[in-house]
Write an enzyme that holds these catalytic residues in place. Structure first.
Site, PDB file in Angstrom:
ATOM      1  N   LYS A 274       1.096   4.116  -3.023  1.00  0.00           N
ATOM      2  CA  LYS A 274       0.784   5.530  -2.832  1.00  0.00           C
ATOM      3  C   LYS A 274       2.004   6.408  -3.117  1.00  0.00           C
ATOM      4  O   LYS A 274       1.863   7.533  -3.631  1.00  0.00           O
ATOM      5  CB  LYS A 274       0.256   5.762  -1.415  1.00  0.00           C
ATOM      6  CG  LYS A 274      -1.099   5.112  -1.165  1.00  0.00           C
ATOM      7  CD  LYS A 274      -2.154   5.608  -2.150  1.00  0.00           C
ATOM      8  CE  LYS A 274      -3.544   5.100  -1.833  1.00  0.00           C
ATOM      9  NZ  LYS A 274      -4.578   5.664  -2.724  1.00  0.00           N
TER      10      LYS A 274
ATOM     11  N   THR B  62     -13.761   6.872   6.878  1.00  0.00           N
ATOM     12  CA  THR B  62     -14.435   6.332   5.699  1.00  0.00           C
ATOM     13  C   THR B  62     -14.608   4.823   5.889  1.00  0.00           C
ATOM     14  O   THR B  62     -14.024   4.235   6.810  1.00  0.00           O
ATOM     15  CB  THR B  62     -13.598   6.565   4.428  1.00  0.00           C
ATOM     16  OG1 THR B  62     -12.408   5.771   4.515  1.00  0.00           O
ATOM     17  CG2 THR B  62     -13.231   8.037   4.267  1.00  0.00           C
TER      18      THR B  62
ATOM     19  N   TYR C  65       0.836  -1.207   0.000  1.00  0.00           N
ATOM     20  CA  TYR C  65       0.000   0.000   0.000  1.00  0.00           C
ATOM     21  C   TYR C  65       0.870   1.257   0.000  1.00  0.00           C
ATOM     22  O   TYR C  65       0.657   2.184  -0.790  1.00  0.00           O
ATOM     23  CB  TYR C  65      -0.921  -0.007   1.217  1.00  0.00           C
ATOM     24  CG  TYR C  65      -1.828   1.195   1.313  1.00  0.00           C
ATOM     25  CD1 TYR C  65      -3.034   1.223   0.626  1.00  0.00           C
ATOM     26  CD2 TYR C  65      -1.473   2.301   2.081  1.00  0.00           C
ATOM     27  CE1 TYR C  65      -3.873   2.327   0.704  1.00  0.00           C
ATOM     28  CE2 TYR C  65      -2.306   3.395   2.178  1.00  0.00           C
ATOM     29  CZ  TYR C  65      -3.500   3.414   1.482  1.00  0.00           C
ATOM     30  OH  TYR C  65      -4.324   4.515   1.556  1.00  0.00           O
TER      31      TYR C  65
END
Length: 256
Positions: free
Chosen positions: A164, A195, A160
């Site tokens: 990014k 979120t 991840y």
């Protein structure tokens, strides 16, 4: 609202929930017509239900598939005749697919996470750029604080982080190359935002207890609307002299 996006056509990926949905609603409130791309058809319908009729154009698409992305972008341009801005939000965690510290990250987890978070951004940019060059438009790509700083044991998802960081590198390379043609490319690097993707952190008492240290500005998680506000600014003509910027929206995470 100021109407700062009045008359503009803006494409937003990941619009079925979270930051993508919040940005779609904010862009529409600022006068834009919005193309909403996501794999989650039900979520797209729900986002559209909050936007005035005719102002939203939903497209259900798997953003990791080149042909599907090319077709989706073409549908948007055919529908409205042009494109002024793109905000690439779609992405997510690869933990369930094997992401983790590099010595334990699986090959499947690496590939899945890079496809979801980096290849998807590349594909949308690839197929949207010709239309954006025609309008001297703007791209905003979403990275993460983990693309800027290392994550400790609570945030040890190395695929991840790499994906990014790749978004940042791709965006700055595009910003440099396309600047003479009037296309702006910027990045938002959020911290922990409340979120659906961050549910693990929201439900982890240890991470919640760390928020005053991680995000000292508020000591809390940010809201999707915090990122949406930054995205609207970067998509608007108010940011006409800004390109290649990486804007942390992180409550102070990256200044520590």
């Amino acid at each position: 609202m100021t109407g700062r996006l009045a008359g503009k056509i803006t494409l937003i990926t990941g619009a079925a929930s979270g930051i993508g949905r919040a940005t779609a609603l904010r862009c529409a409130a600022e006068g834009a017509r919005v193309a909403l791309l996501d794999i989650a058809e039900k979520g797209l319908r729900e986002t559209c239900s909050h936007i005035a009729g005719g102002q939203a154009f939903p497209v259900t698409v798997n953003l990791t598939q080149p042909d599907a992305v090319r077709t989706a972008v073409a549908e948007v341009i055919n529908h409205w005749g042009r494109l002024d801005g793109v905000f690439n939000v779609a992405g997510g965690s690869g933990r369930a697919h094997g992401d983790g510290p590099v010595d334990r990250c699986t090959i499947e987890g690496w590939r899945w996470t890079l496809d979801l978070n980096l290849t998807s951004v590349f594909l949308v940019c690839k197929y949207a750029t010709p239309a954006l060059l025609a309008t001297r438009g703007a791209i905003v790509n979403m990275a993460s604080v983990l693309g800027l700083v290392g994550g400790d044991e609570d945030f040890a998802t190395h695929a991840y982080a790499a994906s990014k960081a790749g978004v940042i590198g791709l965006s700055r390379a595009m910003a440099s190359y396309y600047a003479p043609q009037g296309l702006r490319v910027n990045v938002i690097a959020p911290g922990l935002i409340a979120t659906p993707m961050s549910r693990r952190a929201q439900e982890d008492p240890a991470i919640q207890a760390r928020l005053p240290q991680l995000q000292p500005l508020t000591g809390a998680m940010g809201a999707p609307e915090d990122v949406a506000a930054a995205a609207v600014f970067l998509l608007s003509d108010e940011a006409r002299f800004i390109t290649g910027a990486v804007l942390p929206v992180d409550g102070g995470w990256t200044v520590r």
